[in-house]
Motif scaffolding. Structure first.
Motif, mmCIF file in Angstrom:
data_model
loop_
_atom_site.group_PDB
_atom_site.id
_atom_site.type_symbol
_atom_site.label_atom_id
_atom_site.label_comp_id
_atom_site.label_asym_id
_atom_site.label_seq_id
_atom_site.Cartn_x
_atom_site.Cartn_y
_atom_site.Cartn_z
ATOM 1 N N THR A 96 0.833 -1.198 0.000
ATOM 2 C CA THR A 96 0.000 0.000 0.000
ATOM 3 C C THR A 96 0.870 1.251 0.000
ATOM 4 O OG1 THR A 96 -1.757 -1.138 1.220
ATOM 5 C CG2 THR A 96 -1.799 1.279 1.228
ATOM 6 N N ILE B 96 -10.303 6.727 -10.225
ATOM 7 C CA ILE B 96 -10.174 5.757 -9.126
ATOM 8 C C ILE B 96 -10.662 4.387 -9.586
ATOM 9 C CG2 ILE B 96 -11.109 5.088 -6.864
ATOM 10 C CD1 ILE B 96 -9.005 7.172 -6.535
ATOM 11 N N LEU C 283 -8.168 2.705 -11.920
ATOM 12 C CA LEU C 283 -7.037 2.145 -11.178
ATOM 13 C C LEU C 283 -7.405 0.804 -10.547
ATOM 14 C CD1 LEU C 283 -5.709 5.340 -9.340
ATOM 15 C CD2 LEU C 283 -4.609 4.172 -11.253
ATOM 16 N N GLU C 284 -8.624 0.729 -10.040
ATOM 17 C CA GLU C 284 -9.066 -0.501 -9.375
ATOM 18 C C GLU C 284 -9.299 -1.636 -10.365
ATOM 19 O OE1 GLU C 284 -12.409 0.755 -6.964
ATOM 20 O OE2 GLU C 284 -11.075 0.950 -5.223
ATOM 21 N N ALA D 125 -6.676 -3.406 -8.384
ATOM 22 C CA ALA D 125 -6.045 -2.783 -7.216
ATOM 23 C C ALA D 125 -7.119 -2.205 -6.305
ATOM 24 C CB ALA D 125 -5.088 -1.691 -7.676
ATOM 25 N N ALA E 246 -8.051 1.351 -4.463
ATOM 26 C CA ALA E 246 -7.722 2.775 -4.464
ATOM 27 C C ALA E 246 -8.677 3.514 -3.530
ATOM 28 C CB ALA E 246 -7.799 3.338 -5.878
ATOM 29 N N LEU F 123 -3.091 3.641 -2.532
ATOM 30 C CA LEU F 123 -3.200 2.669 -3.615
ATOM 31 C C LEU F 123 -2.546 1.360 -3.175
ATOM 32 C CD1 LEU F 123 -4.067 2.158 -6.580
ATOM 33 C CD2 LEU F 123 -1.771 2.888 -7.256
ATOM 34 N N VAL G 131 3.453 2.321 -9.549
ATOM 35 C CA VAL G 131 2.472 3.290 -9.048
ATOM 36 C C VAL G 131 2.505 4.561 -9.897
ATOM 37 C CG1 VAL G 131 1.816 4.737 -7.087
ATOM 38 C CG2 VAL G 131 2.508 2.361 -6.712
#
Length: 226
Positions: A132, A146, A149-150, A163, A165, A175, A185
């Protein structure tokens, strides 16, 4: 175990160096000045002291460091300062190596150990160890970014795994990823048209920074890691 081997394993010095320490009468065994480096000792029972300080034999050692920016994650380097230079004198550096890496400008949690099998296991792609990061961003990030990213983003021919976020505010996020691709990242944020301006790893598997100060080191146990 031979006394000289014990002293080497405790990080006191090389085989040649510890022989001199013994000849200089700086080592005691159960309160008696050691005479011979060939002396057999029981590392689990006998009390071995160097300059009056008791030594403890540990086959494997584990430390966490709150890495400062400006140091590269390497054992040695001809040009840059390495994380090994952040370690205080009491840390036994013999065979010690970082687990994974943090970029030069990245701060945060770094595990170091001489346990090669654990190092390999934690870094294996099959392990999916969660990491993290706290990131401060150049511009605001929206819920749509967001979500991307996930779900996973393209960081140059590679689609990242799903992921976690968490948005802290408009330009700060947590993250959590399960991979360790180079600059991952930073590349993930670039993939959603943003840029990381500050990055700190706050968790690695079960390990957390908590109150560990920047540049501080703490010895931990295997149970803290797995």
């Amino acid at each position: 175990m031979r006394l000289d081997k014990f002293l080497v394993e405790c990080g006191i010095g090389s085989r040649r160096e510890v022989k001199k320490l013994i000849s200089d009468k700086l080592v005691t065994v159960n309160g008696n000045i050691a005479i011979s480096p060939k002396e057999n000792i029981d590392e689990n029972i006998d009390e071995i002291k160097y300059k009056g300080k008791q030594l403890e034999y540990k086959e494997f050692r584990y430390y966490i460091l709150n890495k400062k920016a400006g140091y590269i994650t390497a054992i040695e380097d001809p040009r840059d300062k390495t994380v090994m230079e952040l370690l205080p004198e009491w840390v036994i550096k013999k065979d010690l190596a970082p687990v994974g890496r943090l970029d030069k400008d990245t701060e945060g949690l770094l595990l170091l150990t001489n346990d090669g099998q654990l190092n390999h296991r934690l870094l294996s792609p099959k392990s999916h160890v969660e990491k993290t990061y706290y990131a401060e961003l150049e511009t605001e990030i929206g819920e749509n970014e967001i979500l991307k990213l996930e779900e996973g983003v393209d960081i140059g021919g590679y689609i990242t795994m799903p992921a976690k976020a968490e948005k802290i505010d408009s330009q700060k996020i947590l993250l959590t990823i399960k991979e360790g691709k180079f600059h991952q990242v930073k590349k993930m944020l670039e993939a959603v048209n943003n840029k990381v301006i500050y990055l700190k790893r706050v968790k690695f598997g079960k390990l957390e920074l908590n109150s560990l100060e920047l540049g501080e080191v703490k010895e931990i146990k295997i149970d803290d890691i797995v």
